[in-house]
Write a protein that holds these residues in place. Structure first.
Motif, PDB file in Angstrom:
ATOM      1  N   ALA A 154       1.685 -28.031 -50.785  1.00  0.00           N
ATOM      2  CA  ALA A 154       1.444 -29.473 -50.904  1.00  0.00           C
ATOM      3  C   ALA A 154       0.015 -29.812 -50.496  1.00  0.00           C
ATOM      4  O   ALA A 154      -0.655 -30.630 -51.146  1.00  0.00           O
ATOM      5  CB  ALA A 154       2.447 -30.241 -50.053  1.00  0.00           C
ATOM      6  N   ALA A 155      -0.460 -29.179 -49.422  1.00  0.00           N
ATOM      7  CA  ALA A 155      -1.840 -29.420 -48.973  1.00  0.00           C
ATOM      8  C   ALA A 155      -2.836 -29.037 -50.057  1.00  0.00           C
ATOM      9  O   ALA A 155      -3.790 -29.776 -50.353  1.00  0.00           O
ATOM     10  CB  ALA A 155      -2.118 -28.636 -47.689  1.00  0.00           C
ATOM     11  N   ASP A 156      -2.633 -27.869 -50.671  1.00  0.00           N
ATOM     12  CA  ASP A 156      -3.527 -27.419 -51.745  1.00  0.00           C
ATOM     13  C   ASP A 156      -3.473 -28.373 -52.933  1.00  0.00           C
ATOM     14  O   ASP A 156      -4.508 -28.677 -53.551  1.00  0.00           O
ATOM     15  CB  ASP A 156      -3.134 -26.007 -52.191  1.00  0.00           C
ATOM     16  N   MET A 195      -4.821 -33.422 -45.985  1.00  0.00           N
ATOM     17  CA  MET A 195      -4.638 -31.981 -46.204  1.00  0.00           C
ATOM     18  C   MET A 195      -4.582 -31.237 -44.873  1.00  0.00           C
ATOM     19  O   MET A 195      -3.710 -30.369 -44.672  1.00  0.00           O
ATOM     20  CB  MET A 195      -5.787 -31.449 -47.058  1.00  0.00           C
ATOM     21  N   ASP A 196      -5.476 -31.581 -43.964  1.00  0.00           N
ATOM     22  CA  ASP A 196      -5.485 -30.912 -42.659  1.00  0.00           C
ATOM     23  C   ASP A 196      -4.203 -31.180 -41.885  1.00  0.00           C
ATOM     24  O   ASP A 196      -3.678 -30.291 -41.204  1.00  0.00           O
ATOM     25  CB  ASP A 196      -6.695 -31.381 -41.837  1.00  0.00           C
ATOM     26  N   ALA A 197      -3.691 -32.423 -41.977  1.00  0.00           N
ATOM     27  CA  ALA A 197      -2.444 -32.758 -41.278  1.00  0.00           C
ATOM     28  C   ALA A 197      -1.282 -31.946 -41.841  1.00  0.00           C
ATOM     29  O   ALA A 197      -0.435 -31.442 -41.090  1.00  0.00           O
ATOM     30  CB  ALA A 197      -2.155 -34.249 -41.396  1.00  0.00           C
ATOM     31  N   LEU A 198      -1.235 -31.789 -43.164  1.00  0.00           N
ATOM     32  CA  LEU A 198      -0.176 -30.983 -43.778  1.00  0.00           C
ATOM     33  C   LEU A 198      -0.252 -29.533 -43.299  1.00  0.00           C
ATOM     34  O   LEU A 198       0.771 -28.914 -42.989  1.00  0.00           O
ATOM     35  CB  LEU A 198      -0.296 -31.038 -45.303  1.00  0.00           C
ATOM     36  N   ARG A 199      -1.456 -29.008 -43.211  1.00  0.00           N
ATOM     37  CA  ARG A 199      -1.614 -27.625 -42.749  1.00  0.00           C
ATOM     38  C   ARG A 199      -1.247 -27.479 -41.273  1.00  0.00           C
ATOM     39  O   ARG A 199      -0.625 -26.484 -40.869  1.00  0.00           O
ATOM     40  CB  ARG A 199      -3.056 -27.166 -42.989  1.00  0.00           C
ATOM     41  N   THR A 200      -1.616 -28.482 -40.486  1.00  0.00           N
ATOM     42  CA  THR A 200      -1.281 -28.427 -39.056  1.00  0.00           C
ATOM     43  C   THR A 200       0.226 -28.458 -38.854  1.00  0.00           C
ATOM     44  O   THR A 200       0.775 -27.707 -38.032  1.00  0.00           O
ATOM     45  CB  THR A 200      -1.940 -29.608 -38.311  1.00  0.00           C
ATOM     46  N   ILE A 201       0.911 -29.335 -39.595  1.00  0.00           N
ATOM     47  CA  ILE A 201       2.378 -29.402 -39.488  1.00  0.00           C
ATOM     48  C   ILE A 201       2.998 -28.087 -39.959  1.00  0.00           C
ATOM     49  O   ILE A 201       3.950 -27.581 -39.353  1.00  0.00           O
ATOM     50  CB  ILE A 201       2.921 -30.608 -40.292  1.00  0.00           C
ATOM     51  N   ALA A 202       2.449 -27.512 -41.021  1.00  0.00           N
ATOM     52  CA  ALA A 202       2.958 -26.234 -41.518  1.00  0.00           C
ATOM     53  C   ALA A 202       2.870 -25.147 -40.454  1.00  0.00           C
ATOM     54  O   ALA A 202       3.774 -24.310 -40.321  1.00  0.00           O
ATOM     55  CB  ALA A 202       2.179 -25.806 -42.765  1.00  0.00           C
ATOM     56  N   GLU A 203       1.787 -25.166 -39.669  1.00  0.00           N
ATOM     57  CA  GLU A 203       1.547 -24.117 -38.681  1.00  0.00           C
ATOM     58  C   GLU A 203       2.395 -24.281 -37.417  1.00  0.00           C
ATOM     59  O   GLU A 203       2.496 -23.361 -36.609  1.00  0.00           O
ATOM     60  CB  GLU A 203       0.066 -24.107 -38.273  1.00  0.00           C
ATOM     61  N   GLN A 204       2.993 -25.445 -37.227  1.00  0.00           N
ATOM     62  CA  GLN A 204       3.787 -25.664 -36.018  1.00  0.00           C
ATOM     63  C   GLN A 204       5.044 -24.792 -36.001  1.00  0.00           C
ATOM     64  O   GLN A 204       5.559 -24.400 -37.053  1.00  0.00           O
ATOM     65  CB  GLN A 204       4.211 -27.135 -35.922  1.00  0.00           C
TER      66      GLN A 204
END
Length: 420
Positions: free
Chosen positions: A39-41, A85-94
């Motif tokens: 989704a981020a991409d 995009m950064d927020a989506l990646r941060t949530i993904a990494e949690q």
């Protein structure tokens, strides 16, 4: 859209969400991670189209007469899309909260008991203006194993539609149901009422917007609600405050972004601070273009407007702040108890005992010491994003991130164990 077709749409969307939630409840952490990265991409790849769609939304907002602060919340540029995009990646990494063991213990009967996190099911999110909520809410619900039904504001309709399509693309590429994240495809306000009544489909509603929206949801919802009605945030400058810190924090708390719920709406100044430093904090605010509505001695400062009684306890969401001199920390506590909304309060002091008293005797969802109220945000708390700030006392409180979008269940293991 008439009542019957709105009800039919809610039934269709609700049934799809229920089916998706059953599958998401046991989706692997890896699959949810892949969906959010995808989704981020997709959001970044579609940034030009999203910015073009957002221009239509801003024009619509201007025609509706939205304030500058509300238009600021609505606008997207490449920097803000990078933030999405950064927020989506941060949530993904949690860490995935689903299935984590909150507590476990053994009983003398031979039972082993675990309390583990489990998804809520289907979350409904009703929000105004800010199109980034489409991504934040969708991502956090997905991370917690929930299906989500999003009803964005009419102002952000075009932006939210494109961001939602990116979220669905990520889900489908990762092998998750497209109905994991659904967006109500109409501006019709009747769909809000249908969501509030949808007890067969929705487990919790999260409203994110102004007092009018949140008040409506709290009054009319038959579905449980996580919400805050207003963000009436206070900053208290204690007699033992460091002057330089206080000056920095007060300006940031009020002026960084005036349209967010963590913006300071009232400045309380200890009489001892006033005696030492005079009107410096008031003068700083005036110099930044803030309209200061003061009471008592503060009105003697050139440029200050005399406050009306209802300026205290008012959420301006603008370059306006109420200001008052109080007698010490207990005076500040008494004022906040009377006029606050249990959202966020900050004390500026170098006296740790005074700060501890402030923390102990106030019950707002977020209390801060020597920090700006603008930090009242899930991203700043390390949650990647937030679905909103909850000021109630049941279940979720403060920034609502992925972990707060879970419930729990008990897993009890025996060995042919029978109760005497």
């Amino acid at each position: 859209m008439g009542e019957i077709s709105a009800k039919a749409m809610m039934d269709e969307i609700g049934q799809a969400a229920r089916a998706a939630s059953a599958e998401l409840a046991f989706a692997s952490a890896e699959r949810k991670y892949a969906a959010l990265i995808g989704a981020a991409d997709a959001v970044w790849a579609a940034r030009d189209e999203i910015i073009a769609a957002n221009a239509k939304d801003v024009a619509f907002g201007i025609d509706k007469g939205l304030s500058d602060a509300m238009l600021d919340r609505l606008r997207l540029d490449e920097g803000r899309i990078r933030g999405i995009m950064d927020a989506l990646r941060t949530i993904a990494e949690q860490r995935d909260p689903v299935g984590s063991v909150i507590a476990e213990w053994d009983m003398p009967t031979g039972l082993h008991i675990q309390r583990v996190r489990t998804p809520l099911g289907v979350v409904g999110v009703i929000y105004e203006s800010r199109p980034n909520v489409t991504a934040d809410a969708g991502a956090l619900c997905l991370k917690a194993g929930n299906a989500v039904i999003l009803r964005g504001g009419s102002e952000s309709f075009h932006s939210s539609t494109l961001i939602h399509a990116c979220m669905v693309k990520g889900c489908v590429q990762a092998g998750l149901p497209a109905a994991a994240i659904q967006l109500i495809p109409t501006r019709d306000r009747e769909m809000v009422s249908e969501m509030l009544r949808a007890v067969d489909y929705i487990d919790v509603i999260v409203p994110r917007g102004g007092k009018g929206l949140v008040g409506l949801v709290q009054r009319e919802a038959r579905v449980p609600v996580f919400a805050h009605l207003e963000g009436i945030c206070h900053v208290y400058a204690d007699g033992d405050a460091d002057l330089d810190k206080a000056r920095r924090v007060v300006i940031n708390a009020k002026t960084r972004r005036t349209g967010i719920c963590g913006s300071a709406e009232c400045l309380l100044i200890d009489r001892a601070f006033w005696a030492k430093h005079g009107a410096v904090l008031i003068e700083d605010l005036l110099a930044e273009g803030v309209e200061v509505r003061g009471e008592g001695e503060i009105t003697s400062v050139p440029g200050v407007v005399a406050a009306n009684p209802d300026d205290f306890g008012h959420e301006f969401l603008d370059m306006i702040i109420a200001a008052k001199i109080v007698d010490g920390v207990d005076g500040a506590i008494a004022h906040i108890r009377e006029f606050g909304s249990n959202h966020t309060e900050s004390i500026l002091t170098e006296n740790n005992a005074v700060a501890a008293r402030f923390f102990q005797r106030l019950d707002s969802a977020i209390l801060m010491h020597n920090a700006s109220t603008q930090f009242a945000d899930g991203g700043e708390f390390g949650m990647g994003g937030e679905i909103g700030i909850a000021t109630g006392k049941m279940h979720a409180r403060g920034p609502v991130g992925a972990e707060q979008l879970t419930s729990f269940k008990y897993l009890v293991t025996g060995d042919g164990t029978c109760r005497a």
